[in-house]
Design a protein around this motif. Structure first.
Motif, PDB file in Angstrom:
ATOM      1  N   ARG A  73       3.052  -6.186   9.018  1.00  0.00           N
ATOM      2  CA  ARG A  73       2.316  -5.073   9.628  1.00  0.00           C
ATOM      3  C   ARG A  73       2.922  -4.668  10.967  1.00  0.00           C
ATOM      4  NH1 ARG A  73      -3.648  -7.162   7.623  1.00  0.00           N
ATOM      5  NH2 ARG A  73      -3.852  -5.747   5.840  1.00  0.00           N
TER       6      ARG A  73
ATOM      7  N   LYS B  65       0.826  -1.206   0.000  1.00  0.00           N
ATOM      8  CA  LYS B  65       0.000   0.000   0.000  1.00  0.00           C
ATOM      9  C   LYS B  65       0.867   1.266   0.000  1.00  0.00           C
ATOM     10  CE  LYS B  65      -3.906  -2.249   2.378  1.00  0.00           C
ATOM     11  NZ  LYS B  65      -4.866  -2.142   3.511  1.00  0.00           N
TER      12      LYS B  65
ATOM     13  N   ARG C 203      -1.269 -14.282   4.387  1.00  0.00           N
ATOM     14  CA  ARG C 203      -1.982 -13.646   5.501  1.00  0.00           C
ATOM     15  C   ARG C 203      -1.165 -13.749   6.796  1.00  0.00           C
ATOM     16  NH1 ARG C 203      -6.423 -10.448   4.471  1.00  0.00           N
ATOM     17  NH2 ARG C 203      -6.861 -10.779   6.674  1.00  0.00           N
TER      18      ARG C 203
ATOM     19  N   HIS D 266      -2.064  -5.457   1.578  1.00  0.00           N
ATOM     20  CA  HIS D 266      -3.331  -6.167   1.400  1.00  0.00           C
ATOM     21  C   HIS D 266      -3.014  -7.584   0.960  1.00  0.00           C
ATOM     22  CE1 HIS D 266      -7.334  -7.273  -0.023  1.00  0.00           C
ATOM     23  NE2 HIS D 266      -6.698  -7.818  -1.058  1.00  0.00           N
TER      24      HIS D 266
ATOM     25  N   ILE E 255      -4.319   0.925  11.790  1.00  0.00           N
ATOM     26  CA  ILE E 255      -5.232   0.068  11.035  1.00  0.00           C
ATOM     27  C   ILE E 255      -5.609   0.718   9.704  1.00  0.00           C
ATOM     28  CG2 ILE E 255      -7.339   0.947  12.129  1.00  0.00           C
ATOM     29  CD1 ILE E 255      -8.400  -1.982  12.085  1.00  0.00           C
ATOM     30  N   ASP E 256      -5.578   2.046   9.644  1.00  0.00           N
ATOM     31  CA  ASP E 256      -5.932   2.753   8.399  1.00  0.00           C
ATOM     32  C   ASP E 256      -4.821   2.657   7.365  1.00  0.00           C
ATOM     33  OD1 ASP E 256      -8.184   4.066   9.836  1.00  0.00           O
ATOM     34  OD2 ASP E 256      -6.512   5.049  10.842  1.00  0.00           O
TER      35      ASP E 256
ATOM     36  N   HIS F 175     -16.516  -3.322   0.867  1.00  0.00           N
ATOM     37  CA  HIS F 175     -16.515  -2.494   2.078  1.00  0.00           C
ATOM     38  C   HIS F 175     -17.289  -1.179   1.894  1.00  0.00           C
ATOM     39  CE1 HIS F 175     -13.801  -5.149   4.110  1.00  0.00           C
ATOM     40  NE2 HIS F 175     -12.792  -4.937   3.290  1.00  0.00           N
TER      41      HIS F 175
ATOM     42  N   ASN G  72      -1.974   0.252   6.807  1.00  0.00           N
ATOM     43  CA  ASN G  72      -1.392  -0.981   7.352  1.00  0.00           C
ATOM     44  C   ASN G  72      -0.529  -1.763   6.362  1.00  0.00           C
ATOM     45  OD1 ASN G  72      -3.464  -1.937   5.821  1.00  0.00           O
ATOM     46  ND2 ASN G  72      -4.562  -2.964   7.472  1.00  0.00           N
TER      47      ASN G  72
ATOM     48  N   PHE H 126     -15.376   3.296   7.248  1.00  0.00           N
ATOM     49  CA  PHE H 126     -14.010   3.665   6.872  1.00  0.00           C
ATOM     50  C   PHE H 126     -13.781   3.689   5.363  1.00  0.00           C
ATOM     51  CE2 PHE H 126     -13.970  -0.968   7.814  1.00  0.00           C
ATOM     52  CZ  PHE H 126     -13.499  -1.474   6.603  1.00  0.00           C
TER      53      PHE H 126
ATOM     54  N   LEU I 292     -10.450   4.867   3.395  1.00  0.00           N
ATOM     55  CA  LEU I 292      -9.646   3.784   2.822  1.00  0.00           C
ATOM     56  C   LEU I 292      -9.350   4.065   1.343  1.00  0.00           C
ATOM     57  CD1 LEU I 292      -8.400   0.932   2.850  1.00  0.00           C
ATOM     58  CD2 LEU I 292     -10.700  -0.001   2.518  1.00  0.00           C
TER      59      LEU I 292
ATOM     60  N   THR J  50      -4.861  -7.294  10.846  1.00  0.00           N
ATOM     61  CA  THR J  50      -5.274  -6.044  10.174  1.00  0.00           C
ATOM     62  C   THR J  50      -4.797  -4.815  10.946  1.00  0.00           C
ATOM     63  OG1 THR J  50      -7.246  -7.215   9.396  1.00  0.00           O
ATOM     64  CG2 THR J  50      -7.278  -4.800   9.258  1.00  0.00           C
TER      65      THR J  50
ATOM     66  N   TYR K 225     -12.341  -2.307  -3.504  1.00  0.00           N
ATOM     67  CA  TYR K 225     -12.843  -2.437  -2.133  1.00  0.00           C
ATOM     68  C   TYR K 225     -14.375  -2.357  -2.074  1.00  0.00           C
ATOM     69  CZ  TYR K 225      -8.307  -2.409   0.282  1.00  0.00           C
ATOM     70  OH  TYR K 225      -7.068  -2.750   0.785  1.00  0.00           O
TER      71      TYR K 225
HETATM   72  N1  UDP Z   1      -9.730  -0.741   7.542  1.00  0.00           N
HETATM   73  C1  UDP Z   1      -9.724   0.493   8.127  1.00  0.00           C
HETATM   74  N2  UDP Z   1     -10.375   0.649   9.321  1.00  0.00           N
HETATM   75  C2  UDP Z   1     -11.007  -0.375   9.943  1.00  0.00           C
HETATM   76  C3  UDP Z   1     -11.001  -1.655   9.321  1.00  0.00           C
HETATM   77  C4  UDP Z   1     -10.352  -1.802   8.123  1.00  0.00           C
HETATM   78  O1  UDP Z   1      -9.152   1.430   7.592  1.00  0.00           O
HETATM   79  O2  UDP Z   1     -11.570  -0.183  11.015  1.00  0.00           O
HETATM   80  C5  UDP Z   1      -9.032  -0.904   6.256  1.00  0.00           C
HETATM   81  C6  UDP Z   1      -7.658  -1.510   6.455  1.00  0.00           C
HETATM   82  O3  UDP Z   1      -6.759  -0.848   5.574  1.00  0.00           O
HETATM   83  C7  UDP Z   1      -7.867  -2.947   6.030  1.00  0.00           C
HETATM   84  C8  UDP Z   1      -8.918  -2.788   4.942  1.00  0.00           C
HETATM   85  O4  UDP Z   1      -9.761  -1.765   5.402  1.00  0.00           O
HETATM   86  O5  UDP Z   1      -6.657  -3.515   5.581  1.00  0.00           O
HETATM   87  C9  UDP Z   1      -9.719  -4.021   4.638  1.00  0.00           C
HETATM   88  O6  UDP Z   1     -10.264  -4.522   5.828  1.00  0.00           O
HETATM   89  P1  UDP Z   1     -10.267  -6.085   6.148  1.00  0.00           P
HETATM   90  O7  UDP Z   1     -11.096  -6.284   7.359  1.00  0.00           O
HETATM   91  O8  UDP Z   1     -10.631  -6.824   4.903  1.00  0.00           O
HETATM   92  O9  UDP Z   1      -8.731  -6.366   6.560  1.00  0.00           O
HETATM   93  P2  UDP Z   1      -7.514  -7.096   5.830  1.00  0.00           P
HETATM   94  O10 UDP Z   1      -8.085  -8.236   5.031  1.00  0.00           O
HETATM   95  O11 UDP Z   1      -6.836  -6.065   4.973  1.00  0.00           O
HETATM   96  O12 UDP Z   1      -6.630  -7.558   6.961  1.00  0.00           O
END
Ligand code: UDP
Length: 143
Positions: free
Chosen positions: A104, A11, A87, A117, A111-112, A54, A114, A59, A63, A93, A51
């Protein structure tokens, strides 16, 4: 275990930190091969489409804004159990919850933003690979 393919995205925060190579090393050390890669500066439409699952989340706009804030590096990883393995290498996350030694934990701050992906299932891996790559852009070693 089966040989799988998965999408990885480095990212904008990690690209800006100049740690593409450090992250690639982690994939290679885990036995994953990079069989396709491209650097992209995503358009808003591309990021929203990627995305879309989502879209209703609070968020989502932040995002998308983050994902278009700078270039990303998109790659297809191939190997035994590649989806789960990636993963695990990525970590949780929220970097605060990510195990020591994961991408990570080492390269992300929130979390924003991170760092990476990774596809989370065979179905999403297939969809996400097709989102960024034509079939003839994949270069498995066996071909
Ligand atoms: N995300 C965020 N705030 C949150 C949850 C998720 O900004 O509270 C963003 C974060 O960048 C995350 C992405 O949304 O990687 C996708 O979320 P997911 O739950 O699919 O997590 P991932 O699969 O990336 O671990």
């Amino acid at each position: 275990m089966a040989v799988e393919r998965t999408i990885s995205i480095i990212k904008p925060d990690a690209v800006a930190k100049n740690v593409i190579g450090a992250i690639y090393s982690r994939f290679e050390q885990a036995g994953l091969q990079i069989v396709a890669a491209k650097m992209l500066h995503l358009s808003r439409e591309q990021a929203e489409g990627f995305y879309a699952v989502h879209r209703e989340r609070g968020f989502f706009n932040d995002l998308v804004g983050f994902m278009i804030s700078g270039p990303v590096m998109v790659q297809v990883l191939e190997g035994e159990d590649a989806i789960l393995k990636n993963r695990e290498i990525m970590g949780a996350t929220n970097p605060k919850d990510a195990a020591p030694g994961t991408i990570r934990a080492d390269f992300a701050v929130s979390i924003d933003e991170n760092a990476v992906h990774g596809s989370d299932s065979p179905e999403t891996a297939a969809q996400e690979i097709a989102y960024f790559f034509q079939p003839n852009e994949l270069c498995p070693r066996t071909r």
